[in-house]
Design an enzyme around this catalytic site. Structure first.
Site, PDB file in Angstrom:
ATOM      1  N   LYS A  95      38.119  45.133  40.017  1.00 42.46           N
ATOM      2  CA  LYS A  95      37.114  45.327  38.975  1.00 42.46           C
ATOM      3  C   LYS A  95      37.649  44.788  37.660  1.00 42.46           C
ATOM      4  CE  LYS A  95      34.383  49.076  39.153  1.00 42.46           C
ATOM      5  NZ  LYS A  95      33.824  50.426  38.846  1.00 42.46           N
TER       6      LYS A  95
ATOM      7  N   ASP B 184      40.577  49.519  40.569  1.00 43.00           N
ATOM      8  CA  ASP B 184      39.957  49.770  39.266  1.00 43.00           C
ATOM      9  C   ASP B 184      41.101  49.928  38.257  1.00 43.00           C
ATOM     10  OD1 ASP B 184      38.319  50.503  37.190  1.00 43.00           O
ATOM     11  OD2 ASP B 184      37.391  52.197  38.173  1.00 43.00           O
TER      12      ASP B 184
ATOM     13  N   ARG C  45      28.056  53.906  51.875  1.00 45.20           N
ATOM     14  CA  ARG C  45      29.215  53.225  52.469  1.00 45.20           C
ATOM     15  C   ARG C  45      28.805  52.256  53.567  1.00 45.20           C
ATOM     16  NH1 ARG C  45      33.922  55.771  50.671  1.00 45.20           N
ATOM     17  NH2 ARG C  45      33.900  58.024  50.450  1.00 45.20           N
TER      18      ARG C  45
ATOM     19  N   GLU D 105      43.062  48.091  50.518  1.00 45.92           N
ATOM     20  CA  GLU D 105      42.221  48.870  49.609  1.00 45.92           C
ATOM     21  C   GLU D 105      40.846  48.245  49.444  1.00 45.92           C
ATOM     22  OE1 GLU D 105      41.303  51.415  48.474  1.00 45.92           O
ATOM     23  OE2 GLU D 105      42.551  52.379  46.977  1.00 45.92           O
TER      24      GLU D 105
ATOM     25  N   VAL E 297      29.782  49.893  41.721  1.00 52.20           N
ATOM     26  CA  VAL E 297      29.358  49.150  42.905  1.00 52.20           C
ATOM     27  C   VAL E 297      29.483  50.013  44.156  1.00 52.20           C
ATOM     28  CG1 VAL E 297      29.935  46.930  41.857  1.00 52.20           C
ATOM     29  CG2 VAL E 297      31.634  48.070  43.270  1.00 52.20           C
TER      30      VAL E 297
HETATM   31  P1  IMP Z   1      41.772  53.532  40.573  1.00 52.61           P
HETATM   32  O1  IMP Z   1      42.910  54.509  40.766  1.00 52.61           O
HETATM   33  O2  IMP Z   1      41.125  53.658  39.216  1.00 52.61           O
HETATM   34  O3  IMP Z   1      42.151  52.094  40.853  1.00 52.61           O
HETATM   35  O4  IMP Z   1      40.651  54.024  41.582  1.00 52.61           O
HETATM   36  C1  IMP Z   1      40.316  53.296  42.685  1.00 52.61           C
HETATM   37  C2  IMP Z   1      39.394  54.103  43.565  1.00 52.61           C
HETATM   38  O5  IMP Z   1      38.254  54.570  42.829  1.00 52.61           O
HETATM   39  C3  IMP Z   1      38.856  53.219  44.669  1.00 52.61           C
HETATM   40  O6  IMP Z   1      39.670  53.299  45.809  1.00 52.61           O
HETATM   41  C4  IMP Z   1      37.467  53.778  44.884  1.00 52.61           C
HETATM   42  O7  IMP Z   1      37.522  54.815  45.845  1.00 52.61           O
HETATM   43  C5  IMP Z   1      37.061  54.353  43.554  1.00 52.61           C
HETATM   44  N1  IMP Z   1      36.198  53.419  42.780  1.00 52.61           N
HETATM   45  C6  IMP Z   1      36.504  52.749  41.654  1.00 52.61           C
HETATM   46  N2  IMP Z   1      35.475  52.004  41.220  1.00 52.61           N
HETATM   47  C7  IMP Z   1      34.472  52.215  42.097  1.00 52.61           C
HETATM   48  C8  IMP Z   1      33.111  51.702  42.193  1.00 52.61           C
HETATM   49  O8  IMP Z   1      32.613  50.903  41.384  1.00 52.61           O
HETATM   50  N3  IMP Z   1      32.383  52.153  43.252  1.00 52.61           N
HETATM   51  C9  IMP Z   1      32.875  53.031  44.178  1.00 52.61           C
HETATM   52  N4  IMP Z   1      34.133  53.514  44.130  1.00 52.61           N
HETATM   53  C10 IMP Z   1      34.919  53.119  43.093  1.00 52.61           C
HETATM   54 MG    MG Z   2      39.104  54.535  47.767  1.00 51.27          MG
END
Ligand code: IMP
Ligand code: MG
Length: 182
Positions: free
Chosen positions: A133, A105, A168, A101, A156
């Site tokens: 994060k 987040d 990207r 991954e 970010v």
């Molecule tokens: P989660 O389910 O909240 O952990 O989401 C994770 C996904 O959100 C990652 O795989 C990213 O695609 C996107 N994401 C979360 N934070 C960021 C960021 O700061 N920049 C860009 N994409 C992010």
């Molecule tokens: Mg992603």
């Protein structure tokens, strides 16, 4: 040093720092998976850049596969309810699966994916994430075995991470200027 993209406020991790982190992760993974049947699974599209570097840093036999998911909700925040848009081509039963991954987040997307992949009976199932994060007062839903580094709770981009599908291709990880997304 190349010029900083005008939408980037500051660089968090340079190309050189990223390369060092990925080498370290690759060595750890190679050490842990000797004699195993390793399959790296990257979630499209953000993890593609990290996947490309990480697989070359792992000195052990491995296979790769990809999944694409789309998450329900407003797009900015993860709902944890995801739909598989592209499934694996490979059967992972009895194999040692490592999900690759870009950033962890809330972890809700990954938690769903892990549950889904676990139901296919791999021999083992772990996560390697380039970034975690650090979100104040909020616990990520999953605990990755391999972590590249931590980043602050900012938006970010770069090294595979996008905002509206842009940035990207930046070779570093940087913080987007708030005026770009507000
Ligand atoms: P989660 O389910 O909240 O952990 O989401 C994770 C996904 O959100 C990652 O795989 C990213 O695609 C996107 N994401 C979360 N934070 C960021 C960021 O700061 N920049 C860009 N994409 C992010
Ligand atoms: Mg992603």
């Amino acid at each position: 040093m190349e010029a900083l993209h005008p939408d980037i406020d500051h660089v968090l991790f340079s190309k050189e720092e990223i390369a060092q982190i990925v080498q370290r992760m690759g060595s750890e993974i190679a050490r842990d998976y000797q004699g195993k049947d390793l399959v790296l699974i990257a979630v499209l599209r953000g993890a593609v850049v990290f996947m490309g570097d990480l697989m070359r840093a792992i000195d052990a036999p491995l296979a790769i596969d990809f999944m694409a998911v789309s998450s329900y909700g407003d797009g900015a925040k993860s709902s944890g309810i995801v739909r598989i848009v592209k499934d694996l081509d490979m059967d992972i039963k009895g194999r040692d699966v490592l999900i690759v991954e870009d950033i962890l987040d809330s972890g809700l997307t990954l938690r769903y994916l892990m549950k889904n992949l676990a139901s296919r009976h791999p021999a083992s199932l772990e996560v390697a994430t380039f970034l975690v994060k650090d979100v104040e007062g909020k616990q990520a839903a999953i605990d990755p075995k391999y972590v590249g580094t931590h980043c602050p709770d900012d938006f970010v981009v770069g090294y595979g991470l996008d905002f509206a599908e842009r940035y990207r291709n930046l070779p570093y990880v940087g913080v987007l200027k708030p005026e770009v997304y507000s």
